[in-house]
Design an enzyme around this catalytic site. Structure first.
Site, PDB file in Angstrom:
ATOM      1  N   SER A  73      55.911  52.203  51.986  1.00 23.88           N
ATOM      2  CA  SER A  73      55.998  51.534  50.692  1.00 23.88           C
ATOM      3  C   SER A  73      55.540  50.071  50.808  1.00 23.88           C
ATOM      4  O   SER A  73      54.396  49.826  51.178  1.00 23.88           O
ATOM      5  CB  SER A  73      57.418  51.650  50.129  1.00 23.88           C
ATOM      6  OG  SER A  73      57.440  51.347  48.748  1.00 23.88           O
ATOM      7  N   ASP A 177      54.008  61.327  43.959  1.00 26.07           N
ATOM      8  CA  ASP A 177      54.173  59.871  44.051  1.00 26.07           C
ATOM      9  C   ASP A 177      53.344  59.216  42.952  1.00 26.07           C
ATOM     10  O   ASP A 177      52.138  59.457  42.864  1.00 26.07           O
ATOM     11  CB  ASP A 177      53.716  59.389  45.428  1.00 26.07           C
ATOM     12  CG  ASP A 177      54.003  57.915  45.669  1.00 26.07           C
ATOM     13  OD1 ASP A 177      54.434  57.213  44.733  1.00 26.07           O
ATOM     14  OD2 ASP A 177      53.792  57.474  46.812  1.00 26.07           O
ATOM     15  N   HIS A 207      58.057  59.672  46.166  1.00 29.00           N
ATOM     16  CA  HIS A 207      58.016  58.414  46.897  1.00 29.00           C
ATOM     17  C   HIS A 207      59.327  58.230  47.678  1.00 29.00           C
ATOM     18  O   HIS A 207      60.416  58.269  47.113  1.00 29.00           O
ATOM     19  CB  HIS A 207      57.821  57.237  45.937  1.00 29.00           C
ATOM     20  CG  HIS A 207      57.429  55.965  46.630  1.00 29.00           C
ATOM     21  ND1 HIS A 207      56.123  55.651  46.909  1.00 29.00           N
ATOM     22  CD2 HIS A 207      58.174  54.943  47.115  1.00 29.00           C
ATOM     23  CE1 HIS A 207      56.074  54.482  47.520  1.00 29.00           C
ATOM     24  NE2 HIS A 207      57.309  54.042  47.655  1.00 29.00           N
TER      25      HIS A 207
END
Length: 239
Positions: A73, A177, A207
């Site tokens: 991330s 995602d 995610h």
């Protein structure tokens, strides 16, 4: 309740995931300052901080070491920017004392001003990241007046600079995602510029899926990372 409070269980799960990586394969897990932190001054200084904290910068002249960068991330965003900074400095004198053999970006936090199809379709696929949260994080991070087309955020497209020595990359993309269109554009940019890139597609992944060990893709990701590291560690040792 703050955004950080909402993620206490998730952060603990990430710590556990790092432990699994260290226990199963990697000798050392180093975590520099996070890319996005409310207590940090505004501005994209985290790549510079990370560059220093991971000893990628110039230092005492000791035998070079071979390392890999990995991040998920916002950490994946940092990996790209640190790798680019390292690659830009690699031809400097005195030389950088660390050999960077590869960059692993797990669902990296990239973006831009326009909204992609995936951002609209998968807005509610995971509470870990939503458009509202992403907007909040970028506002906290970027300098006043900057947009999400800032070069630290938008790392894809014809105008993006990539140093010649940019290392081989592994990019992990989740099928659910909302950032996956940005990941696809990033991979396209790397390939168009002649960089080595391996894409790991987890079709059923949202995610942050890797923090949940009960998911099959979480364990498979560790194996994919092992394969990438083994391949490029052996190649680098021949240089």
């Amino acid at each position: 309740m703050t955004l950080v409070d909402d993620f206490s269980e998730y952060v603990a799960a990430l710590d556990d995931y790092n432990g699994r990586l260290a226990d199963d394969y990697f000798d050392h897990i180093h975590s520099p300052t996070g890319l996005i932190a409310r207590s940090s001054p505004k501005g994209p200084s985290a790549p510079d901080t990370s560059l220093s904290s991971t000893s990628l910068d110039h230092g005492p002249q000791v035998a070079p070491q071979t390392h890999f960068l990995a991040g998920d991330s916002s950490g994946g965003n940092m990996v790209h920017n640190v790798a680019q900074r390292w690659a830009s400095m690699s031809a400097a004198s005195p030389p950088i004392r660390l050999r960077l053999a590869g960059a692993i970006m797990i669902q990296p936090f990239f973006g831009g001003e326009e909204q992609t199809e995936a951002e609209m379709v998968f807005e509610k696929a995971s509470r870990i990241i939503t458009i509202v949260r992403a907007d909040h994080y970028w506002r906290e991070f970027l300098p006043e007046g900057a947009t999400r087309d800032h070069p630290v955020v938008r790392v894809c497209g014809d105008g993006v600079e990539l140093a010649e020595a940019f290392p081989p990359a592994m990019v992990v993309v989740g099928g659910f995602d909302l950032l996956k269109d940005w990941h696809a554009r990033y991979v396209e940019t790397l390939r168009r510029k002649g960089k080595v890139v391996r894409v790991v597609e987890c079709r059923d992944a949202f995610h942050g899926f890797y923090a949940f060990p009960e998911l099959a893709d979480s364990g498979k990701l560790i194996e994919d990372m092992k394969l990438f590291v083994d391949e490029h560690r052996s190649k680098h040792s021949l240089l």
